[in-house]
Design a protein around this motif. Structure first.
Motif, PDB file in Angstrom:
ATOM      1  N   ALA A  69     -29.907 -28.249 -62.459  1.00  0.00           N
ATOM      2  CA  ALA A  69     -31.122 -27.803 -61.646  1.00  0.00           C
ATOM      3  C   ALA A  69     -30.450 -26.592 -60.687  1.00  0.00           C
ATOM      4  O   ALA A  69     -29.762 -26.791 -59.744  1.00  0.00           O
ATOM      5  N   THR A  70     -31.244 -25.155 -61.059  1.00  0.00           N
ATOM      6  CA  THR A  70     -30.417 -24.191 -60.369  1.00  0.00           C
ATOM      7  C   THR A  70     -31.307 -23.748 -59.293  1.00  0.00           C
ATOM      8  O   THR A  70     -32.739 -23.318 -59.374  1.00  0.00           O
ATOM      9  N   PRO A  71     -30.771 -23.231 -58.339  1.00  0.00           N
ATOM     10  CA  PRO A  71     -31.484 -22.476 -57.044  1.00  0.00           C
ATOM     11  C   PRO A  71     -31.713 -21.025 -57.354  1.00  0.00           C
ATOM     12  O   PRO A  71     -31.272 -20.433 -58.602  1.00  0.00           O
ATOM     13  N   THR A  72     -31.867 -20.340 -56.313  1.00  0.00           N
ATOM     14  CA  THR A  72     -31.927 -18.791 -56.524  1.00  0.00           C
ATOM     15  C   THR A  72     -30.588 -18.451 -56.768  1.00  0.00           C
ATOM     16  O   THR A  72     -29.495 -18.803 -56.399  1.00  0.00           O
ATOM     17  N   ALA A  73     -30.453 -16.916 -57.243  1.00  0.00           N
ATOM     18  CA  ALA A  73     -29.480 -16.405 -57.797  1.00  0.00           C
ATOM     19  C   ALA A  73     -28.095 -16.536 -56.889  1.00  0.00           C
ATOM     20  O   ALA A  73     -27.091 -16.984 -57.342  1.00  0.00           O
ATOM     21  N   SER A  74     -28.358 -16.106 -55.584  1.00  0.00           N
ATOM     22  CA  SER A  74     -27.035 -16.060 -54.797  1.00  0.00           C
ATOM     23  C   SER A  74     -26.543 -17.556 -54.534  1.00  0.00           C
ATOM     24  O   SER A  74     -25.295 -17.756 -54.536  1.00  0.00           O
ATOM     25  N   TRP A  75     -27.323 -18.353 -54.453  1.00  0.00           N
ATOM     26  CA  TRP A  75     -26.952 -19.674 -54.066  1.00  0.00           C
ATOM     27  C   TRP A  75     -26.568 -20.154 -55.403  1.00  0.00           C
ATOM     28  O   TRP A  75     -25.673 -21.344 -55.120  1.00  0.00           O
ATOM     29  N   SER A  76     -26.835 -19.997 -56.751  1.00  0.00           N
ATOM     30  CA  SER A  76     -26.678 -20.543 -57.671  1.00  0.00           C
ATOM     31  C   SER A  76     -24.944 -20.336 -57.840  1.00  0.00           C
ATOM     32  O   SER A  76     -24.240 -20.904 -58.833  1.00  0.00           O
ATOM     33  N   ASN A  77     -24.685 -19.047 -57.602  1.00  0.00           N
ATOM     34  CA  ASN A  77     -23.355 -18.756 -57.723  1.00  0.00           C
ATOM     35  C   ASN A  77     -22.274 -19.549 -57.002  1.00  0.00           C
ATOM     36  O   ASN A  77     -20.993 -19.874 -57.207  1.00  0.00           O
ATOM     37  N   ASP A  78     -22.644 -20.490 -55.957  1.00  0.00           N
ATOM     38  CA  ASP A  78     -21.820 -21.443 -55.364  1.00  0.00           C
ATOM     39  C   ASP A  78     -22.086 -22.731 -55.610  1.00  0.00           C
ATOM     40  O   ASP A  78     -21.325 -23.654 -55.589  1.00  0.00           O
ATOM     41  N   SER A  79     -23.274 -23.170 -55.982  1.00  0.00           N
ATOM     42  CA  SER A  79     -23.783 -24.564 -56.274  1.00  0.00           C
ATOM     43  C   SER A  79     -24.841 -24.749 -56.978  1.00  0.00           C
ATOM     44  O   SER A  79     -25.818 -24.179 -56.923  1.00  0.00           O
ATOM     45  N   ASN A  80     -24.967 -25.718 -58.018  1.00  0.00           N
ATOM     46  CA  ASN A  80     -26.196 -26.067 -58.683  1.00  0.00           C
ATOM     47  C   ASN A  80     -25.987 -27.647 -58.854  1.00  0.00           C
ATOM     48  O   ASN A  80     -25.192 -28.215 -58.667  1.00  0.00           O
ATOM     49  N   THR A  81     -27.152 -28.373 -58.868  1.00  0.00           N
ATOM     50  CA  THR A  81     -27.065 -29.809 -59.119  1.00  0.00           C
ATOM     51  C   THR A  81     -27.279 -30.242 -60.510  1.00  0.00           C
ATOM     52  O   THR A  81     -28.250 -29.945 -61.226  1.00  0.00           O
ATOM     53  N   LEU A  82     -26.244 -31.086 -61.105  1.00  0.00           N
ATOM     54  CA  LEU A  82     -26.267 -31.574 -62.270  1.00  0.00           C
ATOM     55  C   LEU A  82     -27.307 -32.901 -62.301  1.00  0.00           C
ATOM     56  O   LEU A  82     -27.104 -33.744 -61.367  1.00  0.00           O
ATOM     57  N   CYS A  83     -27.978 -32.752 -63.306  1.00  0.00           N
ATOM     58  CA  CYS A  83     -29.183 -34.019 -63.245  1.00  0.00           C
ATOM     59  C   CYS A  83     -29.042 -34.587 -64.724  1.00  0.00           C
ATOM     60  O   CYS A  83     -28.742 -33.915 -65.699  1.00  0.00           O
TER      61      CYS A  83
END
Length: 405
Positions: free
Chosen positions: A216-230
């Motif tokens: 589960a991927t957030p906006t571009a800048s945020w996703s460079n640092d963290s995404n949620t594995l689901c």
């Protein structure tokens, strides 16, 4: 006596020196100088000329290799297929621009996303040729294991009240843009405090098809640092966030014969710290165990067997905080899950790093590259004798192996 000592020294040197181009019964496609190559056993064959190849993928039966012909500027991405039987490249349609394409798990049919439209190839003379539309509004997709339908994600909409939910759908291959055939599968309710995402990507099925993992991927800048594995059940009725990780699809792998998901957890876009190998048990994802010792980071993971995983491990570098990002010199380590015993199994030189571990049959392979260089060698270790050897020299990246279904 001197002769016996000399023979002993020679024997030791031979055992500890790498064999080059040892006989290996594997088949892989790889890229050298931006061209597509094939290696089968010890035989190398160049398949393309004057192209800019990337992302090769094997068809179900190994007859075809789909790939992208692009350019150095990233301005084009044309879909091609190489037919190993006819020994030629061709385009399944006049021009197909895509970067997201996947073979069916049960036959030689190719699905691809082009501008948000999901399509599948038709067949002509035993080859994928032409196409049919499946669905509009597609962000990412994956085949169901039965090869008859897709799990599809649609990106969230930005509303005056904020981002809406991420929706997943179940769509048959023959939907042909008929909205009545599209079935809601699961809706990911997201918010900024618990789970924030605008898309779902990198779907992967467990060995028995009962669970599918994704980011589960957030906006571009945020996703460079963290995404949620689901993880979501195959019926769409059990959803679980597993942990946070970076957006590398090879950093999450299902076990070969159990519902266990190995992944590299941790936030922060730099590899210098906070990257840990974990394994989550399904259906209770609360049963997670971390295997990375203090002072180290793990930067890739692969299952070697049901009871062992391989990680690419380096020492932490917490002292770095500015300037050029330091290279993390990884070597491969074997982790025995039952005994929790760990040992280093590859030994790159001081300025080398081992990356992209892959297990094929009884072989462990990896890509060894020198710091600041763009080409490397493919190494292989046979589990039966434990010897290292170089299998392919001077390649652009790790190969893609054909694995018999």
């Amino acid at each position: 006596m001197a002769i016996r000592v000399l023979l002993f020294v020679i024997l030791i040197c031979f055992q500890n020196s790498p064999m080059v181009n040892a006989e290996v019964s594997l088949t892989a496609t790889f890229i050298r100088d931006h061209q597509l190559w094939l290696k089968k056993g010890n035989q190398e064959t160049q398949l393309t000329k004057d192209q800019y190849v990337y992302s090769p993928k094997w068809s179900h039966d190994g007859r075809f290799i789909a790939y992208i012909d692009g350019d150095e500027q990233g301005e084009k991405s044309n879909l091609f297929i190489y037919d190993l039987k006819e020994k030629e490249s061709y385009q399944p349609y006049v021009t197909i621009q895509t970067s997201d394409f996947k073979w069916s798990p049960v036959k030689n049919q190719l699905a691809y996303n082009s501008g948000g439209v999901l399509n599948v190839t038709k067949e002509k003379n035993g080859r994928p040729n032409g196409f049919e539309n499946v669905s509009l509004g597609v962000s990412d997709f994956e085949w169901f294991p039965n090869g008859k339908e897709f799990i599809v994600s649609s990106q969230a909409n930005l509303l005056p009240t904020g981002w809406g939910p991420v929706q997943l759908f179940r769509i048959p291959v023959d939907a042909n843009l008929d909205a009545a055939k599209v079935k809601p599968f699961y809706t990911i309710q997201t918010n900024t405090s618990d789970l924030f995402a605008i898309s779902a990507d990198y779907f992967k099925w467990s060995f028995d098809g009962k669970w599918v993992s994704f980011l589960a991927t957030p906006t571009a800048s945020w996703s460079n640092d963290s995404n949620t594995l689901c993880v979501l059940s195959s019926q769409g009725d059990q959803f679980q966030p597993i942990g946070n990780m970076l957006g590398y699809k090879d950093w999450m792998k299902w076990a070969p014969s159990a519902n266990q998901l190995a992944y590299i957890s941790g936030e922060g876009r730099f590899f210098v710290e906070n990257k840990k190998a974990k394994i989550a048990e399904m259906p209770s994802s609360t049963q997670q165990k971390e295997y990375t010792p203090e002072g180290y980071v793990d930067l890739d993971v692969e299952w070697f067997s049901p009871d062992a995983v391989i990680v690419a491990r380096a020492k932490e570098n917490k002292e770095w905080n500015e300037g050029p990002v330091p290279t993390m010199f990884t070597a491969l380590y074997d982790i025995h899950l039952k005994t929790e015993e760990q040992q280093q199994i590859t030994f790159p030189k001081k300025n080398e790093l081992d990356v992209d571990p892959q297990v094929v049959e009884s072989h462990l392979t990896w890509f060894r590259i020198k710091e600041k260089e763009h080409k490397g060698n493919v190494w292989v270790k046979d589990a039966s004798n434990g010897r290292d050897s170089i299998w392919i020299k001077n390649v652009d990246s790790a190969p893609i192996f054909y694995k018999k279904k």
